[in-house]
Design a protein around this motif. Structure first.
Motif, PDB file in Angstrom:
ATOM      1  N   LEU A 244       3.310   0.231   9.729  1.00  0.00           N
ATOM      2  CA  LEU A 244       2.260   0.642   8.802  1.00  0.00           C
ATOM      3  C   LEU A 244       2.808   1.579   7.733  1.00  0.00           C
ATOM      4  O   LEU A 244       2.500   1.429   6.538  1.00  0.00           O
ATOM      5  CB  LEU A 244       1.128   1.325   9.572  1.00  0.00           C
ATOM      6  N   GLN A 245       3.626   2.543   8.132  1.00  0.00           N
ATOM      7  CA  GLN A 245       4.182   3.477   7.156  1.00  0.00           C
ATOM      8  C   GLN A 245       5.071   2.758   6.143  1.00  0.00           C
ATOM      9  O   GLN A 245       5.049   3.066   4.943  1.00  0.00           O
ATOM     10  CB  GLN A 245       4.989   4.562   7.873  1.00  0.00           C
ATOM     11  N   ALA A 246       5.845   1.790   6.621  1.00  0.00           N
ATOM     12  CA  ALA A 246       6.714   1.041   5.712  1.00  0.00           C
ATOM     13  C   ALA A 246       5.895   0.238   4.706  1.00  0.00           C
ATOM     14  O   ALA A 246       6.240   0.155   3.519  1.00  0.00           O
ATOM     15  CB  ALA A 246       7.627   0.116   6.518  1.00  0.00           C
ATOM     16  N   ILE A 247       4.796  -0.348   5.167  1.00  0.00           N
ATOM     17  CA  ILE A 247       3.935  -1.118   4.264  1.00  0.00           C
ATOM     18  C   ILE A 247       3.308  -0.201   3.219  1.00  0.00           C
ATOM     19  O   ILE A 247       3.264  -0.519   2.018  1.00  0.00           O
ATOM     20  CB  ILE A 247       2.847  -1.854   5.072  1.00  0.00           C
ATOM     21  N   LYS A 248       2.837   0.958   3.650  1.00  0.00           N
ATOM     22  CA  LYS A 248       2.198   1.890   2.716  1.00  0.00           C
ATOM     23  C   LYS A 248       3.198   2.404   1.682  1.00  0.00           C
ATOM     24  O   LYS A 248       2.859   2.569   0.503  1.00  0.00           O
ATOM     25  CB  LYS A 248       1.587   3.055   3.495  1.00  0.00           C
ATOM     26  N   GLU A 249       4.429   2.657   2.106  1.00  0.00           N
ATOM     27  CA  GLU A 249       5.420   3.197   1.182  1.00  0.00           C
ATOM     28  C   GLU A 249       5.980   2.142   0.231  1.00  0.00           C
ATOM     29  O   GLU A 249       6.296   2.436  -0.922  1.00  0.00           O
ATOM     30  CB  GLU A 249       6.560   3.833   1.976  1.00  0.00           C
TER      31      GLU A 249
ATOM     32  N   ALA B 181      11.878   7.097   9.915  1.00  0.00           N
ATOM     33  CA  ALA B 181      11.655   5.700  10.276  1.00  0.00           C
ATOM     34  C   ALA B 181      12.140   4.785   9.164  1.00  0.00           C
ATOM     35  O   ALA B 181      11.922   5.028   7.986  1.00  0.00           O
ATOM     36  CB  ALA B 181      10.166   5.472  10.533  1.00  0.00           C
ATOM     37  N   ALA B 182      12.799   3.714   9.575  1.00  0.00           N
ATOM     38  CA  ALA B 182      13.292   2.741   8.596  1.00  0.00           C
ATOM     39  C   ALA B 182      12.189   1.755   8.257  1.00  0.00           C
ATOM     40  O   ALA B 182      11.310   1.490   9.058  1.00  0.00           O
ATOM     41  CB  ALA B 182      14.495   2.003   9.168  1.00  0.00           C
ATOM     42  N   HIS B 183      12.249   1.190   7.059  1.00  0.00           N
ATOM     43  CA  HIS B 183      11.296   0.152   6.674  1.00  0.00           C
ATOM     44  C   HIS B 183      11.628  -1.123   7.417  1.00  0.00           C
ATOM     45  O   HIS B 183      12.785  -1.420   7.679  1.00  0.00           O
ATOM     46  CB  HIS B 183      11.382  -0.106   5.161  1.00  0.00           C
ATOM     47  N   ARG B 184      10.571  -1.854   7.735  1.00  0.00           N
ATOM     48  CA  ARG B 184      10.794  -3.145   8.383  1.00  0.00           C
ATOM     49  C   ARG B 184      10.246  -4.237   7.497  1.00  0.00           C
ATOM     50  O   ARG B 184       9.292  -4.021   6.774  1.00  0.00           O
ATOM     51  CB  ARG B 184      10.084  -3.193   9.737  1.00  0.00           C
TER      52      ARG B 184
ATOM     53  N   PRO C 226      -6.740   1.045   3.860  1.00  0.00           N
ATOM     54  CA  PRO C 226      -7.651   1.678   4.825  1.00  0.00           C
ATOM     55  C   PRO C 226      -8.029   0.752   5.985  1.00  0.00           C
ATOM     56  O   PRO C 226      -8.160   1.210   7.131  1.00  0.00           O
ATOM     57  CB  PRO C 226      -8.872   2.041   3.977  1.00  0.00           C
ATOM     58  N   GLU C 227      -8.199  -0.528   5.685  1.00  0.00           N
ATOM     59  CA  GLU C 227      -8.518  -1.470   6.762  1.00  0.00           C
ATOM     60  C   GLU C 227      -7.346  -1.588   7.736  1.00  0.00           C
ATOM     61  O   GLU C 227      -7.537  -1.657   8.961  1.00  0.00           O
ATOM     62  CB  GLU C 227      -8.854  -2.839   6.175  1.00  0.00           C
ATOM     63  N   MET C 228      -6.126  -1.598   7.196  1.00  0.00           N
ATOM     64  CA  MET C 228      -4.951  -1.655   8.057  1.00  0.00           C
ATOM     65  C   MET C 228      -4.829  -0.383   8.898  1.00  0.00           C
ATOM     66  O   MET C 228      -4.442  -0.433  10.069  1.00  0.00           O
ATOM     67  CB  MET C 228      -3.693  -1.857   7.207  1.00  0.00           C
ATOM     68  N   GLU C 229      -5.166   0.753   8.303  1.00  0.00           N
ATOM     69  CA  GLU C 229      -5.122   2.009   9.048  1.00  0.00           C
ATOM     70  C   GLU C 229      -6.139   2.001  10.189  1.00  0.00           C
ATOM     71  O   GLU C 229      -5.864   2.501  11.288  1.00  0.00           O
ATOM     72  CB  GLU C 229      -5.380   3.180   8.106  1.00  0.00           C
TER      73      GLU C 229
END
Length: 389
Positions: free
Chosen positions: A230-235, A386-389, A252-255
């Protein structure tokens, strides 16, 4: 399971009840009728008994039993062991603490299958319940969550098998890798109690410690994987497969979806982590600096208790799937700071819990069969981003 007579009467002697009879078999009601006609009386445990204090009367009852059993097609078997409930009482009287013993009888061979799901065992007790006839057992309880199962050792004229039920927080016990092994107990209650106290209970405590640790670490690993995604997608503004987000309003829906998923796993942390933290003594380990991290973890648990209480309350009244999903998302979002604290401090937690294994020195616990707890203790270094995936 070996073939047993359809109607069987198993006899043993009891210091309190005299001659005790247990009806057993798929047609056990025939054995019950034979016992009643012969003059046996049902006792509170569910077995039948007749006194042995009057010799002539006892012999007359025995002759009547042979006749009535023949009339009803029931087979009589004499056990070389004393009445199982008596041995259970003698055993718990010699165990440390306040233990109780309750006899359970399984008139029908199929009933013993109900013991398999809650049993937490990797030894002979599980195999006996799967493959041997077990007419009865004694359940031992210590009043603080430990429940043991005692049966006569199948295929032997003396001795017993003792193992453990899983604690009520666990319901998936089949072939659990950390399950303790049941042990063989001698016929003498004092020696049996010594074996339970010095061998089985310490092994059980260590196994439960490792199982709780595995459960917490597994929950955190599940959350961590989704959290990093989730963090990688947001960034990055892209899905994990590289496809751009069509609309930033989807975040927000993903969160909310992540919060729903995370709360389901974080329940395990809330359930099992407190007892593990209570055993940790950072000052007695090479990593005394972990004390601050453990304090943050305890604070995170405390701040999540109100959400957990609401979750438990709603479980009895909220039945719709959509309603539950929305509630879990709300719980997960409310607990997100606590969840992130646990993700950040999980290495210190694991390191300290390994050092706090019950009955062991303040050092690293022995590896358990699962990968998460078989890895060596982690050094006290900061987690990389955390690394992006």
């Amino acid at each position: 399971m070996p073939t047993t007579p359809p109607a069987q009467i198993i006899l043993s002697t009891s210091r309190a009840h005299g001659l005790v009879a247990i009806p057993y078999g798929e047609e056990h009601r025939r054995a019950v009728r034979a016992l009643g006609e012969a003059g046996f009386r049902r006792i509170p445990s569910g077995a039948f008994a007749t006194p042995l204090t009057d010799g002539p009367t006892a012999r007359q009852t025995a002759r009547a039993l042979v006749h009535c059993a023949h009339e009803h097609g029931a087979t009589i078997t004499t056990s070389p062991r004393p009445y199982l409930a008596d041995f259970g009482d003698d055993l718990v009287a010699r165990l440390p603490g306040a233990w109780s013993a309750q006899l359970e009888l399984y008139y029908n061979p199929l009933v013993q299958q109900d013991l398999i799901a809650p049993l937490w065992d990797s030894g002979d007790l599980l195999q006996a319940l799967l493959h041997d006839a077990v007419p009865g057992a004694v359940v031992l309880k210590n009043g603080v969550g430990t429940e043991l199962l005692l049966i006569e050792r199948p295929g032997h004229s003396s001795g017993y098998l003792l193992g453990a039920f899983a604690t009520e927080e666990f319901d998936d016990n089949w072939e659990a890798p950390n399950a303790p092994r049941s042990i063989v107990l001698p016929a003498e209650p004092g020696l049996a109690a010594h074996a339970v106290t010095t061998t089985f209970l310490p092994a059980y405590s260590r196994a439960l410690h490792h199982r709780r640790l595995d459960t917490v670490l597994t929950a955190l690993e599940r959350i961590r994987a989704e959290h990093e995604t989730l963090q990688a997608i947001k960034e990055s503004g892209r899905y994990s497969d590289g496809v751009p987000l069509a609309d930033a309003r989807m975040v927000p829906e993903m969160e909310a979806t992540f919060a729903d998923y995370a709360w389901l796993s974080f329940r395990d942390v809330l359930e099992h982590a407190p007892v593990l933290l209570s055993r940790c003594r950072p000052a007695m380990t090479p990593w005394a600096q972990d004390a601050a991290a453990l304090d943050r973890l305890r604070t995170a648990l405390a701040e999540s208790q109100a959400v957990r209480a609401e979750d438990k309350e709603l479980r009895g009244v909220l039945f719709s799937v959509d309603g539950w999903k929305q509630a879990r998302s709300r719980f997960g979002l409310a607990a997100l700071p606590a969840i992130e604290t646990w993700l950040a401090e999980s290495e210190a937690f694991e390191r300290q819990v390994r050092a706090a294994v019950p009955g062991g020195p303040v050092a690293l616990a022995a590896p358990t069969p699962r990968l998460l707890t078989a890895r060596p203790a982690l050094p006290a270094v900061p987690r990389s981003s955390a690394a992006h995936r």
